[in-house]
Design a protein around this motif. Structure first.
Motif, PDB file in Angstrom:
ATOM      1  N   LYS A   1      12.360  39.587  36.392  1.00 23.58           N
ATOM      2  CA  LYS A   1      13.723  40.036  36.060  1.00 23.58           C
ATOM      3  C   LYS A   1      14.046  41.376  36.713  1.00 23.58           C
ATOM      4  O   LYS A   1      13.213  42.260  36.797  1.00 23.58           O
ATOM      5  CB  LYS A   1      13.885  40.162  34.545  1.00 23.58           C
ATOM      6  CG  LYS A   1      13.553  38.913  33.758  1.00 23.58           C
ATOM      7  CD  LYS A   1      14.569  37.837  33.948  1.00 23.58           C
ATOM      8  CE  LYS A   1      15.776  38.146  33.096  1.00 23.58           C
ATOM      9  NZ  LYS A   1      16.863  37.221  33.293  1.00 23.58           N
ATOM     10  N   GLY A   2      15.303  41.515  37.123  1.00 27.70           N
ATOM     11  CA  GLY A   2      15.778  42.770  37.692  1.00 27.70           C
ATOM     12  C   GLY A   2      16.583  43.559  36.672  1.00 27.70           C
ATOM     13  O   GLY A   2      16.950  43.050  35.610  1.00 27.70           O
ATOM     14  N   ASN A   3      16.854  44.789  36.988  1.00 28.53           N
ATOM     15  CA  ASN A   3      17.723  45.613  36.147  1.00 28.53           C
ATOM     16  C   ASN A   3      19.157  45.091  36.217  1.00 28.53           C
ATOM     17  O   ASN A   3      19.577  44.540  37.231  1.00 28.53           O
ATOM     18  CB  ASN A   3      17.693  47.074  36.610  1.00 28.53           C
ATOM     19  CG  ASN A   3      16.387  47.748  36.267  1.00 28.53           C
ATOM     20  OD1 ASN A   3      15.675  47.345  35.356  1.00 28.53           O
ATOM     21  ND2 ASN A   3      16.063  48.785  37.006  1.00 28.53           N
ATOM     22  N   HIS A   4      19.880  45.256  35.158  1.00 25.89           N
ATOM     23  CA  HIS A   4      21.320  44.954  35.067  1.00 25.89           C
ATOM     24  C   HIS A   4      21.648  43.466  35.165  1.00 25.89           C
ATOM     25  O   HIS A   4      22.799  43.122  35.411  1.00 25.89           O
ATOM     26  CB  HIS A   4      22.111  45.749  36.105  1.00 25.89           C
ATOM     27  CG  HIS A   4      21.760  47.209  36.104  1.00 25.89           C
ATOM     28  ND1 HIS A   4      22.011  48.028  35.031  1.00 25.89           N
ATOM     29  CD2 HIS A   4      21.138  47.971  37.025  1.00 25.89           C
ATOM     30  CE1 HIS A   4      21.571  49.249  35.302  1.00 25.89           C
ATOM     31  NE2 HIS A   4      21.032  49.240  36.502  1.00 25.89           N
ATOM     32  N   GLU A   5      20.653  42.591  34.983  1.00 27.74           N
ATOM     33  CA  GLU A   5      20.964  41.156  34.946  1.00 27.74           C
ATOM     34  C   GLU A   5      21.735  40.877  33.671  1.00 27.74           C
ATOM     35  O   GLU A   5      21.416  41.395  32.612  1.00 27.74           O
ATOM     36  CB  GLU A   5      19.681  40.322  35.003  1.00 27.74           C
ATOM     37  CG  GLU A   5      19.023  40.348  36.363  1.00 27.74           C
ATOM     38  CD  GLU A   5      17.844  39.397  36.469  1.00 27.74           C
ATOM     39  OE1 GLU A   5      17.710  38.487  35.635  1.00 27.74           O
ATOM     40  OE2 GLU A   5      17.058  39.574  37.416  1.00 27.74           O
ATOM     41  N   GLY A   6      22.764  40.089  33.767  1.00 30.45           N
ATOM     42  CA  GLY A   6      23.595  39.781  32.614  1.00 30.45           C
ATOM     43  C   GLY A   6      24.822  40.671  32.513  1.00 30.45           C
ATOM     44  O   GLY A   6      25.595  40.557  31.573  1.00 30.45           O
ATOM     45  N   GLY A   7      24.985  41.569  33.468  1.00 27.18           N
ATOM     46  CA  GLY A   7      26.174  42.401  33.495  1.00 27.18           C
ATOM     47  C   GLY A   7      26.000  43.736  32.798  1.00 27.18           C
ATOM     48  O   GLY A   7      24.997  44.008  32.145  1.00 27.18           O
ATOM     49  N   ALA A   8      27.022  44.546  32.945  1.00 25.76           N
ATOM     50  CA  ALA A   8      26.985  45.919  32.416  1.00 25.76           C
ATOM     51  C   ALA A   8      26.909  45.960  30.893  1.00 25.76           C
ATOM     52  O   ALA A   8      26.290  46.863  30.323  1.00 25.76           O
ATOM     53  CB  ALA A   8      28.205  46.691  32.900  1.00 25.76           C
ATOM     54  N   THR A   9      27.513  45.004  30.218  1.00 27.07           N
ATOM     55  CA  THR A   9      27.491  45.034  28.756  1.00 27.07           C
ATOM     56  C   THR A   9      26.105  44.768  28.193  1.00 27.07           C
ATOM     57  O   THR A   9      25.782  45.219  27.104  1.00 27.07           O
ATOM     58  CB  THR A   9      28.487  44.010  28.156  1.00 27.07           C
ATOM     59  OG1 THR A   9      28.172  42.714  28.658  1.00 27.07           O
ATOM     60  CG2 THR A   9      29.916  44.363  28.535  1.00 27.07           C
ATOM     61  N   VAL A  10      25.290  44.061  28.938  1.00 25.41           N
ATOM     62  CA  VAL A  10      23.918  43.794  28.498  1.00 25.41           C
ATOM     63  C   VAL A  10      23.060  45.045  28.671  1.00 25.41           C
ATOM     64  O   VAL A  10      22.191  45.328  27.858  1.00 25.41           O
ATOM     65  CB  VAL A  10      23.317  42.604  29.286  1.00 25.41           C
ATOM     66  CG1 VAL A  10      21.858  42.404  28.940  1.00 25.41           C
ATOM     67  CG2 VAL A  10      24.108  41.343  29.025  1.00 25.41           C
ATOM     68  N   ALA A  11      23.315  45.801  29.714  1.00 20.99           N
ATOM     69  CA  ALA A  11      22.592  47.044  30.007  1.00 20.99           C
ATOM     70  C   ALA A  11      21.079  46.827  30.082  1.00 20.99           C
ATOM     71  O   ALA A  11      20.300  47.650  29.617  1.00 20.99           O
ATOM     72  CB  ALA A  11      22.935  48.135  28.987  1.00 20.99           C
ATOM     73  N   SER A  12      20.664  45.719  30.680  1.00 16.63           N
ATOM     74  CA  SER A  12      19.246  45.398  30.789  1.00 16.63           C
ATOM     75  C   SER A  12      18.554  46.285  31.813  1.00 16.63           C
ATOM     76  O   SER A  12      19.048  46.498  32.918  1.00 16.63           O
ATOM     77  CB  SER A  12      19.076  43.937  31.207  1.00 16.63           C
ATOM     78  OG  SER A  12      17.728  43.669  31.539  1.00 16.63           O
ATOM     79  N   LEU A  13      17.409  46.785  31.449  1.00 16.08           N
ATOM     80  CA  LEU A  13      16.538  47.526  32.365  1.00 16.08           C
ATOM     81  C   LEU A  13      15.182  46.833  32.436  1.00 16.08           C
ATOM     82  O   LEU A  13      14.128  47.465  32.353  1.00 16.08           O
ATOM     83  CB  LEU A  13      16.388  48.975  31.906  1.00 16.08           C
ATOM     84  CG  LEU A  13      17.649  49.823  31.956  1.00 16.08           C
ATOM     85  CD1 LEU A  13      17.396  51.214  31.394  1.00 16.08           C
ATOM     86  CD2 LEU A  13      18.196  49.906  33.377  1.00 16.08           C
ATOM     87  N   ALA A  14      15.220  45.506  32.587  1.00 14.80           N
ATOM     88  CA  ALA A  14      13.999  44.697  32.559  1.00 14.80           C
ATOM     89  C   ALA A  14      12.985  45.146  33.610  1.00 14.80           C
ATOM     90  O   ALA A  14      11.795  45.270  33.320  1.00 14.80           O
ATOM     91  CB  ALA A  14      14.343  43.223  32.747  1.00 14.80           C
ATOM     92  N   GLU A  15      13.439  45.396  34.830  1.00  9.78           N
ATOM     93  CA  GLU A  15      12.506  45.793  35.891  1.00  9.78           C
ATOM     94  C   GLU A  15      11.881  47.155  35.583  1.00  9.78           C
ATOM     95  O   GLU A  15      10.679  47.348  35.763  1.00  9.78           O
ATOM     96  CB  GLU A  15      13.224  45.835  37.234  1.00  9.78           C
ATOM     97  CG  GLU A  15      12.300  46.027  38.411  1.00  9.78           C
ATOM     98  CD  GLU A  15      13.015  45.857  39.742  1.00  9.78           C
ATOM     99  OE1 GLU A  15      12.314  45.901  40.767  1.00  9.78           O
ATOM    100  OE2 GLU A  15      14.247  45.678  39.769  1.00  9.78           O
ATOM    101  N   ASP A  16      12.686  48.085  35.101  1.00  3.53           N
ATOM    102  CA  ASP A  16      12.139  49.380  34.700  1.00  3.53           C
ATOM    103  C   ASP A  16      11.142  49.214  33.555  1.00  3.53           C
ATOM    104  O   ASP A  16      10.084  49.858  33.547  1.00  3.53           O
ATOM    105  CB  ASP A  16      13.248  50.334  34.251  1.00  3.53           C
ATOM    106  CG  ASP A  16      14.099  50.834  35.407  1.00  3.53           C
ATOM    107  OD1 ASP A  16      13.703  50.672  36.575  1.00  3.53           O
ATOM    108  OD2 ASP A  16      15.185  51.395  35.132  1.00  3.53           O
ATOM    109  N   LEU A  17      11.464  48.360  32.608  1.00  3.76           N
ATOM    110  CA  LEU A  17      10.592  48.141  31.459  1.00  3.76           C
ATOM    111  C   LEU A  17       9.233  47.598  31.896  1.00  3.76           C
ATOM    112  O   LEU A  17       8.199  47.986  31.341  1.00  3.76           O
ATOM    113  CB  LEU A  17      11.261  47.189  30.462  1.00  3.76           C
ATOM    114  CG  LEU A  17      10.535  46.941  29.152  1.00  3.76           C
ATOM    115  CD1 LEU A  17      10.307  48.243  28.390  1.00  3.76           C
ATOM    116  CD2 LEU A  17      11.334  45.959  28.298  1.00  3.76           C
TER     117      LEU A  17
END
Length: 111
Positions: free
Chosen positions: A24-40
């Motif tokens: 997974k990459g960061n910001h997948e799912g759009g800005a409202t999701v605010a995912s930082l999966a890659e950083d995590l």
């Protein structure tokens, strides 16, 4: 390590953590999701190294297995973080998705 100092485990090296979402990459799912999966993925890798724990990774979703950038993120985590192995979940997606098996072969040949 927090594990040994609390007496939870006498030998933390016997524990192998498995963390998902290496693809997974960061910001997948759009800005409202605010995912930082890659950083995590890298935060978990850094903390497991600090805690002297073994760590392996895995993929979260089969849909990304056909995406070369997902495989690049997996390679990146294994090469530059504390991950020492990979579990591929949802193997049907691996063999049914064009290009996925080639990416796995490339990953296993990487230095």
């Amino acid at each position: 390590s927090v594990f040994s100092s609390n007496g939870l485990f006498s030998n933390p090296q016997r524990i192998v953590l498995h963390f998902t979402c290496l693809e997974k990459g960061n910001h997948e799912g759009g800005a409202t999701v605010a995912s930082l999966a890659e950083d995590l993925v890298f935060w978990v890798g850094s903390e497991s190294a600090r805690q002297n724990l073994r760590l392996k990774g895995e993929n979260a979703l089969e849909g990304a297995l056909g995406d070369a950038s997902a495989w690049a993120r997996i390679r990146n985590a294994i090469q530059w973080s504390h991950y020492e192995g990979l579990t591929i979940l949802r193997l049907a997606g691996l063999v049914e998705t064009p290009g996925a098996l080639d990416e796995l072969k490339r990953l296993t040949k990487a230095p």
